[in-house]
Design an enzyme around this catalytic site. Structure first.
Site, short mmCIF file in Angstrom:
data_model
loop_
_atom_site.label_atom_id
_atom_site.label_comp_id
_atom_site.label_asym_id
_atom_site.label_seq_id
_atom_site.Cartn_x
_atom_site.Cartn_y
_atom_site.Cartn_z
N GLN A 145 -6.13 5.62 3.69
CA GLN A 145 -5.09 5.88 2.69
C GLN A 145 -5.29 7.24 2.01
O GLN A 145 -4.35 7.78 1.44
CB GLN A 145 -5.08 4.77 1.63
CG GLN A 145 -4.58 3.43 2.14
CD GLN A 145 -5.70 2.52 2.61
OE1 GLN A 145 -6.73 2.98 3.09
NE2 GLN A 145 -5.52 1.24 2.49
N ARG A 197 -0.71 -10.60 1.04
CA ARG A 197 -1.81 -9.78 0.49
C ARG A 197 -2.25 -10.42 -0.83
O ARG A 197 -1.65 -10.18 -1.88
CB ARG A 197 -1.33 -8.33 0.23
CG ARG A 197 -0.75 -7.58 1.40
CD ARG A 197 -1.71 -6.89 2.34
NE ARG A 197 -2.92 -6.29 1.89
CZ ARG A 197 -3.09 -4.98 1.65
NH1 ARG A 197 -2.09 -4.14 1.78
NH2 ARG A 197 -4.27 -4.50 1.29
N ASN A 215 -9.58 -2.96 -7.11
CA ASN A 215 -8.89 -1.85 -6.43
C ASN A 215 -9.55 -1.62 -5.07
O ASN A 215 -10.54 -2.27 -4.73
CB ASN A 215 -8.94 -0.58 -7.30
CG ASN A 215 -8.02 0.51 -6.77
OD1 ASN A 215 -6.84 0.26 -6.55
ND2 ASN A 215 -8.53 1.69 -6.53
N LYS A 216 -9.00 -0.69 -4.31
CA LYS A 216 -9.46 -0.41 -2.95
C LYS A 216 -10.98 -0.35 -2.87
O LYS A 216 -11.64 0.25 -3.71
CB LYS A 216 -8.84 0.93 -2.50
CG LYS A 216 -9.20 1.42 -1.11
CD LYS A 216 -8.98 0.39 -0.03
CE LYS A 216 -7.60 -0.22 -0.02
NZ LYS A 216 -7.54 -1.53 0.69
N ALA A 220 -0.01 -1.94 -4.44
CA ALA A 220 0.46 -3.15 -5.14
C ALA A 220 1.90 -3.07 -5.66
O ALA A 220 2.71 -3.96 -5.36
CB ALA A 220 -0.53 -3.49 -6.27
N ASP A 244 -5.11 -3.15 -8.10
CA ASP A 244 -4.33 -4.23 -7.48
C ASP A 244 -4.22 -5.43 -8.38
O ASP A 244 -3.29 -6.24 -8.24
CB ASP A 244 -4.95 -4.63 -6.13
CG ASP A 244 -4.34 -3.80 -5.03
OD1 ASP A 244 -4.62 -2.59 -5.00
OD2 ASP A 244 -3.55 -4.35 -4.24
N ARG A 265 2.43 -0.68 1.64
CA ARG A 265 1.18 -1.07 0.97
C ARG A 265 1.16 -0.45 -0.42
O ARG A 265 2.01 0.35 -0.78
CB ARG A 265 -0.03 -0.62 1.80
CG ARG A 265 0.14 0.76 2.39
CD ARG A 265 -1.12 1.51 2.47
NE ARG A 265 -1.71 1.71 1.17
CZ ARG A 265 -1.27 2.61 0.29
NH1 ARG A 265 -0.23 3.39 0.54
NH2 ARG A 265 -1.86 2.72 -0.90
O1 MRU Z 1 -4.81 -1.92 0.76
P1 MRU Z 1 -3.83 -1.06 0.03
O2 MRU Z 1 -3.60 0.27 0.68
O3 MRU Z 1 -2.54 -1.78 -0.29
O4 MRU Z 1 -4.56 -0.76 -1.36
C1 MRU Z 1 -3.94 0.06 -2.29
C2 MRU Z 1 -4.76 0.31 -3.48
O5 MRU Z 1 -5.89 -0.10 -3.57
C3 MRU Z 1 -4.11 1.03 -4.61
O6 MRU Z 1 -5.05 1.76 -5.33
C4 MRU Z 1 -3.47 0.02 -5.55
O7 MRU Z 1 -2.62 -0.86 -4.86
C5 MRU Z 1 -2.69 0.67 -6.63
S1 MRU Z 1 -1.38 1.57 -5.94
C6 MRU Z 1 -0.32 2.17 -6.94
#
Ligand code: MRU
Length: 336
Positions: A196, A100, A246-247, A68, A236, A66
Site C-alpha cells: 500500500q 474485513r 492499523n496496518k 477502512a 481501522d 481497501r
Molecule cells: O488492509 P488495508 O489496506 O485496508 O489497510 C488500510 C489501513 O491500514 C489504513 O491505514 C486504514 O484503513 C485507514 S485508511 C484511511
C-alpha cells in the site's frame, strides 16, 4: 458519465483537475457500483463494474477496494445491491460482515444502512455524502497540526483511495501542502505484502507532494538519520481509550517514534471509533491468507508450505504511544 465517474454525483463536489485527482475509489451509477481496482495500481486505472452484493463482498475481501472509510462507503452501496437482489437484511449483513473484520467503518456503514429506513440507494448516497463532509473537516484538522516546514512519515495508504476525495493521514498532508502551501516532505513506509506504500507514492505524485518511499524495515534508520517532525497514520478501529488498530507495522513505527521523541498522530473519522470497546483487547485482528507473503504481484517469491508463513494484516498501537487522535470533530489526547 465523465472519464472516471459521474459528473454530477448528487451535488457532491468532484476534486478540481488542478489537484490532479478526479478519480474516486468507488462510484454508483444506474444500479451499478464501480470500484477502482486497487490491485492493478499504480500501473492501471481500471474500474470493476459490480452488480451484485457477492461481487462487492469479493472486491472488499480481495482488496480491490481497501482502507477502512472506503470499505465503509463500498459496504453501504453493496448493502443497496443486496436490497435490489431482494435479500433479507440479515443475509446482507452476514455476507458483508464477513469480509474485513478489523475495519470498523464497514460495521458503522452496515448499522447506518439498517437504521435508516429510506430507499436503500438513497441511504447509501447519504452515507457517502456524510462521509465526504467528515473527510474534509478531518483533513483540515490534521493539516492544522502540520508545521509550516517539515518532514513527516506515514505508513500504508491513507489517501483518497482509502476514503473518497482526500483520505485521512495522507489527506491532511496533501491538504497542508496543496491548499495551505506548507513545505511538507513525506517519508512513506511500505506495507508488505500488499504494498500500500506504493499506492501512497502514486497519490503523492498526483498531489505533487515530494516524497521518498522506504521499505517496511527502514523507518528506524531514517528516523535516526533524518529529521522527522511527526508521524501520521490512519486507523481501522479505535477504542474508547484511544488504542488504534492499523496496518501491520504501525506498532513498531510508534515504538520507534517514542524512542526518537517524534510526535505520533492517528488521523481517523469517528466512523472508525469502536464505542463498545474500552480498549483494544477484544479487537478482531484480521489474519490474511499466507499465500500473500509467498508471492508478489502474482510472482512466486518463496518456496515452502503455507504453514511456515503468518500474515496478520493489522496490529494495535496502544494509547500510551499516541500523541493525539485527530477526527473531524477535533483532537483527542489519550489520558496519559
Ligand atoms: O488492509 P488495508 O489496506 O485496508 O489497510 C488500510 C489501513 O491500514 C489504513 O491505514 C486504514 O484503513 C485507514 S485508511 C484511511
Amino acid at each position: 458519465m465523465g472519464k472516471h465517474g459521474p459528473e454530477n454525483f448528487r451535488g457532491l463536489r468532484r476534486d478540481d483537475e488542478q489537484m490532479n485527482v478526479s478519480l474516486k475509489p468507488v462510484f454508483w451509477e444506474n444500479s451499478v457500483l464501480y470500484i477502482l481496482d486497487q490491485r492493478l495500481l499504480p500501473f492501471k486505472e481500471k474500474f470493476l463494474a459490480v452488480k451484485s452484493i457477492q461481487d462487492a463482498a469479493f472486491a472488499i475481501t480481495d482488496m480491490a477496494v481497501r482502507g477502512a472509510p472506503a470499505i465503509g462507503i463500498t459496504a453501504a452501496f453493496a448493502f443497496a445491491l443486496g436490497c435490489l437482489q431482494d435479500m433479507e437484511e440479515s443475509q446482507i449483513v452476514d455476507i458483508l460482515g464477513n469480509t474485513r473484520p478489523t475495519a470498523k467503518d464497514l460495521f458503522t456503514a452496515l448499522d447506518f444502512m439498517k437504521e435508516n429506513k429510506k430507499d436503500p440507494v438513497a441511504r447509501a448516497l447519504e452515507y457517502l455524502q456524510e462521509s465526504v463532509i467528515k473527510e474534509e473537516k478531518l483533513v483540515k484538522n490534521a493539516a492544522e497540526l502540520i508545521p509550516n516546514k517539515c518532514s513527516v512519515m506515514t505508513h500504508c495508504n491513507t489517501g483518497f483511495l482509502a476514503y473518497y476525495n482526500w483520505g485521512t493521514a495522507f489527506g491532511g498532508i496533501a491538504w497542508a501542502r496543496k491548499v495551505q502551501k506548507k513545505d511538507v516532505f513525506l517519508w512513506i513506509k511500505e506495507a508488505r505484502p500488499r504494498l500500500q506504500g506504493s499506492l501512497t507514492a502514486w497519490e503523492a505524485e498526483k498531489r505533487a507532494v515530494p516524497y521518498k518511499l522506504i521499505v517496511d524495515s527502514a523507518a528506524a534508520y531514517v528516523m535516526k538519520k533524518e529529521k522527522i517532525d511527526a508521524v501520521l497514520i490512519g486507523a481501522d478501529r479505535i477504542s474508547e481509550k484511544l488504542d488504534a488498530a492499523n496496518k501491520i507495522g504501525s506498532l513498531e513505527l510508534a515504538i520507534c517514534a517514542k524512542y526518537f521523541n517524534i510526535p505520533f498522530y492517528v488521523v481517523a473519522p469517528e466512523t472508525t471509533f469502536d464505542r463498545k470497546s474500552a480498549d483494544a483487547s477484544k479487537f478482531t485482528i484480521e489474519e490474511r491468507d499466507a499465500g500473500e507473503i509467498m508471492s508478489m504481484r502474482g510472482v512466486k517469491i518463496h518456496a515452502g508450505n503455507k504453514e511456515n508463513f503468518y500474515n496478520p494484516a493489522f496490529d494495535v498501537v496502544p494509547a500510551e504511544l499516541i500523541t493525539a487522535v485527530i477526527t473531524e470533530n477535533g483532537v483527542y489526547y489519550p489520558s496519559h
